[in-house]
Design an enzyme around this catalytic site. Structure first.
Site, short mmCIF file in Angstrom:
data_model
loop_
_atom_site.label_atom_id
_atom_site.label_comp_id
_atom_site.label_asym_id
_atom_site.label_seq_id
_atom_site.Cartn_x
_atom_site.Cartn_y
_atom_site.Cartn_z
N HIS A 65 0.84 -1.21 0.00
CA HIS A 65 0.00 0.00 0.00
C HIS A 65 0.87 1.25 0.00
CE1 HIS A 65 0.59 -1.50 4.10
NE2 HIS A 65 0.66 -0.25 4.49
N HIS A 109 0.95 5.06 1.18
CA HIS A 109 0.34 6.09 2.04
C HIS A 109 0.42 7.42 1.30
CE1 HIS A 109 0.32 3.87 5.97
NE2 HIS A 109 1.29 3.20 5.42
#
Ligand code: AMP
Ligand code: ZN
Length: 144
Positions: free
Chosen positions: A102, A104
């Site tokens: 992922h 951020h």
């Protein structure tokens, strides 16, 4: 792996766990981080389960990268932030907790108190050339 039944982010993209979605297409999903470092902190993930950046198909990584300017502009507009950080914690040693890669996207303001210990060092004489050569050799022998 398209989906890991034990993965919390796979459950989010499947709709089994609710999230505040901000963007989605056939490959990519973006939603608000439940523990934001700043209002509007977004997580951008591939729909397919890939544990970490280094294990991702390059094309899928490129697709996520191609969305960053647009998502970044949205973050600035929505939050009134002056800037933003894009950060991937890759591997437990780097602070990765959720094992589904992922990005951020963290809106930033001057003097918001967020930061990173940036303990800049320096190379001993000749060491930088050795390290750069090692990278070149590794990249020459590795696949895409
Ligand atoms: P990392 O340390 O890079 O693995 O970050 C994982 C992030 O996932 C953290 O910032 C968490 O706040 C966030 N997170 C964990 N569970 C959820 C969830 N159910 N919905 C949204 N964000 C989550
Ligand atoms: Zn997953």
């Amino acid at each position: 792996m398209p989906r890991d039944p034990d993965c919390i982010f796979c459950k989010i993209t499947a709709g089994d766990i609710p999230s505040h979605t901000v963007y989605e297409d056939e490959d990519v999903f973006a939603f608000l981080d439940i523990g934001p470092l700043a209002e509007g902190h977004v997580l951008i993930i591939p729909r397919d389960h890939h544990s970490e950046l280094a294990a991702m198909p390059a094309e899928l990584c490129a697709k996520i990268a191609s969305l960053l300017p647009r998502l970044g502009r949205a973050a600035l507009g929505v939050t009134g932030a002056e800037g933003f950080n894009v950060l991937v914690n890759n591997g437990a040693a780097a602070g990765q907790v959720v094992g589904h890669v992922h990005w951020h996207l963290i809106p930033r303001q001057t003097r918001d108190g967020l930061g990173y210990r940036w303990n800049a060092g320096e190379y001993a004489e000749g060491r930088a050339a050795q390290v750069a050569d090692a990278y070149k050799a590794a990249l020459a022998s590795a696949g895409r």
